[in-house]
Design a protein around this motif. Structure first.
Motif, short mmCIF file in Angstrom:
data_model
loop_
_atom_site.label_atom_id
_atom_site.label_comp_id
_atom_site.label_asym_id
_atom_site.label_seq_id
_atom_site.Cartn_x
_atom_site.Cartn_y
_atom_site.Cartn_z
N VAL A 251 59.73 27.37 21.62
CA VAL A 251 58.69 27.22 22.64
C VAL A 251 59.14 26.23 23.71
O VAL A 251 58.95 26.46 24.91
CB VAL A 251 57.37 26.77 21.99
N ALA A 252 59.74 25.12 23.28
CA ALA A 252 60.14 24.07 24.23
C ALA A 252 61.13 24.59 25.26
O ALA A 252 61.11 24.16 26.42
CB ALA A 252 60.76 22.89 23.47
N ARG A 253 61.99 25.51 24.86
CA ARG A 253 63.00 26.04 25.80
C ARG A 253 62.37 26.86 26.91
O ARG A 253 63.01 27.06 27.95
CB ARG A 253 64.01 26.90 25.04
N LYS A 254 61.14 27.31 26.73
CA LYS A 254 60.55 28.26 27.67
C LYS A 254 59.27 27.73 28.32
O LYS A 254 58.48 28.51 28.86
CB LYS A 254 60.29 29.59 26.96
N THR A 255 59.06 26.41 28.26
CA THR A 255 57.90 25.83 28.94
C THR A 255 58.28 24.49 29.53
O THR A 255 59.20 23.82 29.04
CB THR A 255 56.71 25.65 27.96
N THR A 256 57.57 24.11 30.58
CA THR A 256 57.76 22.78 31.15
C THR A 256 56.86 21.75 30.49
O THR A 256 56.97 20.55 30.77
CB THR A 256 57.47 22.79 32.66
N ASP B 187 52.03 20.24 18.68
CA ASP B 187 52.20 21.16 17.55
C ASP B 187 51.56 22.52 17.78
O ASP B 187 50.70 22.95 17.00
CB ASP B 187 51.64 20.53 16.27
N PRO B 188 51.97 23.23 18.82
CA PRO B 188 51.42 24.57 18.99
C PRO B 188 51.83 25.51 17.86
O PRO B 188 51.05 26.37 17.45
CB PRO B 188 52.00 25.03 20.33
N LEU C 162 54.13 31.21 23.39
CA LEU C 162 54.83 31.59 24.63
C LEU C 162 53.90 32.34 25.56
O LEU C 162 54.05 32.25 26.79
CB LEU C 162 56.06 32.42 24.29
N ARG C 163 52.93 33.05 25.01
CA ARG C 163 51.97 33.77 25.85
C ARG C 163 50.98 32.80 26.50
O ARG C 163 50.58 32.99 27.66
CB ARG C 163 51.19 34.78 24.99
N VAL C 164 50.63 31.72 25.78
CA VAL C 164 49.56 30.84 26.24
C VAL C 164 50.07 29.69 27.10
O VAL C 164 49.38 29.26 28.04
CB VAL C 164 48.80 30.30 25.01
N THR C 165 51.25 29.18 26.82
CA THR C 165 51.70 27.97 27.52
C THR C 165 51.74 28.09 29.04
O THR C 165 51.44 27.10 29.72
CB THR C 165 53.07 27.50 27.00
N GLU D 246 40.19 31.62 19.38
CA GLU D 246 41.27 32.31 20.08
C GLU D 246 41.89 31.38 21.13
O GLU D 246 41.16 30.65 21.82
CB GLU D 246 40.75 33.57 20.76
N PRO D 247 43.20 31.38 21.26
CA PRO D 247 43.83 30.45 22.19
C PRO D 247 43.29 30.53 23.60
O PRO D 247 43.15 29.50 24.28
CB PRO D 247 45.30 30.86 22.13
N GLU D 248 42.96 31.72 24.06
CA GLU D 248 42.45 31.85 25.43
C GLU D 248 41.13 31.10 25.60
O GLU D 248 40.86 30.53 26.67
CB GLU D 248 42.27 33.33 25.78
#
Length: 427
Positions: free
Chosen positions: A263-268, A252-253, A237-240, A203-205
């Motif tokens: 994803v890139a648009r919404k994370t630094t 490669d998430p 988007l939940r994990v980043t 699990e990602p978490e």
């Protein structure tokens, strides 16, 4: 002035011991397959290269090999032409799902690239120059590599190995403590200055917790996480947000340039890839969508040294960072990676390597020397390594005996755990 001409080409498949390393596809099998390419010339010089060792790769290499007799080792355009003609209307294939969708362009590039490396090795021996000198000169005397961390079992399932199979002593790593222990051994042994975790397993978490534990244990080392596109866009988007500030880059998430761009648009976090940009035909889409910030090159599937340098120039043009991908490899490939990285000015991220997991070798010892997580560029001409004939013979016999002819992490996992979910993305 004419150079040495190829008189004979041989392709020898080998199998090497591998650990039960877990990944998004499943688990590594007890043996990994490689092939050793040798070219002989009319000047008495030889050239070495290493490639994947699955049946489709071997078929392509063997189809092209006879057509290369008579080619000057410096005439790489003619080499490429003959490889393309020899493969004809070959059905596109790929040695691994991790290089994206198959295409004829990729198949020709993978085949040509193996022979190109061997020609550069022969060129170096003909001129008494290292490959990095032939590629424009070394901009660094040693090449930094990153520790490659894996979730793993302590040993392979009993059904998967013969009774006398020699397991390694790394033990299991199935939680943050296990990953930190593994990382500490790698750092203490090799002096690695950065750490990469192969994710997409749990699990990602749980994998975020492992990254956080690594940050606590190694506060000064750059960290990377590679879920191998096993997260959906929504999961990414939940994990980043929990990974921001922890990672050098996230690799490669999720699958494909459109998903990566979302994803890139919404994370630094810088997003890296060796899955959605794996050939020149995939670059325009990535550039148009602004989906990636770092590309992981790999001369095995981009088409050799010159193609990798073309890729480096394109990355420089678009302002993308450049790193280097690794699959299970032996010393010939590691020498080739090191020579190429030494001659690529904008390859400023530490390269990936599976070397700590390697227990068998096909080159004579002494040419590749680790120090502070880096490899010194081999000093001899060409690639700077020599083949260990006894090891080659033994590992070829191991290939014949092991029965594996392709890599299949998914089936290996299903044999051990029939409940393993095979859909992608899993999270």
């Amino acid at each position: 002035m004419a150079g040495p001409k190829i008189t004979h080409v041989s392709v020898t498949p080998v199998a090497v011991l591998d650990a039960p390393l877990l990944n998004a596809s499943g688990v590594h099998e007890p043996y990994q397959l490689r092939s050793v390419i040798e070219i002989d010339t009319d000047a008495g010089l030889s050239g070495l290269a290493e490639a994947y060792g699955d049946d489709p790769t071997l078929a392509n290499l063997r189809a092209a090999a006879p057509a290369l007799v008579g080619v000057d080792v410096f005439d790489l355009n003619e080499l490429n032409r003959r490889v393309a003609l020899a493969l004809g209307a070959v059905t596109p294939g790929s040695p691994t799902e991790l290089v994206g969708r198959a295409s004829r362009q990729k198949t020709v590039a993978q085949t040509y690239g193996a022979f190109e490396v061997a020609c550069y090795d022969a060129q170096g021996k003909a001129t008494d120059l290292r490959v990095c000198d032939l590629l424009g000169g070394a901009v660094r005397d040693s090449v930094p590599y990153s520790a490659y961390l894996f979730y793993r079992w302590a040993k392979h399932p009993e059904h998967a190995v013969p009774d006398d199979y020699p397991e390694d002593d790394w033990g299991a790593a199935l939680d943050p403590d296990g990953i930190v222990t593994q990382a500490r051994r790698m750092v203490d042994t090799y002096g690695f200055g950065s750490l990469k975790l192969k994710g997409g397993v749990f699990e990602p978490e749980a994998e975020v917790e492992a990254i956080a534990a690594l940050r606590d244990a190694f506060p000064d080392l750059p960290l990377r996480l590679d879920p191998n596109a096993n997260w959906s866009v929504a999961t990414s988007l939940r994990v980043t947000p929990r990974l921001e500030g922890l990672l050098e880059y996230l690799e490669d998430p999720t699958e494909g340039n459109p998903g990566m761009a979302e994803v890139a648009r919404k994370t630094t976090l810088p997003l890296a890839t060796n899955m959605c940009v794996t050939s020149f035909e995939e670059i325009p889409e990535a550039a148009a969508l602004d989906s990636v910030a770092v590309v992981l090159s790999d001369h095995h599937y981009w088409g050799g040294f010159r193609a990798s340098q073309r890729l480096a120039g394109i990355c420089d043009t678009f302002g993308w960072g450049l790193s280097m991908h690794s699959n299970t490899h032996l010393g010939i490939s590691l020498a080739a990676m090191t020579q190429l990285a030494a001659a690529t000015p904008n390859l400023t991220y530490a390269c990936d390597t599976h070397s700590p997991w390697q227990r068998e070798e096909i080159i004579e010892p002494g040419a590749l020397r680790w120090s502070q997580g880096s490899l010194a560029v081999p000093e001899g001409p060409g690639l700077g390594v020599e083949l260990d004939r006894d090891a080659l013979a033994r590992l070829h016999e191991q290939y014949l005996a092991c029965g594996l002819r392709s890599r299949d992490d998914k089936t290996a996992m299903l044999r051990a755990d029939p409940s393993w979910p095979t859909h992608r993305p899993r999270f």
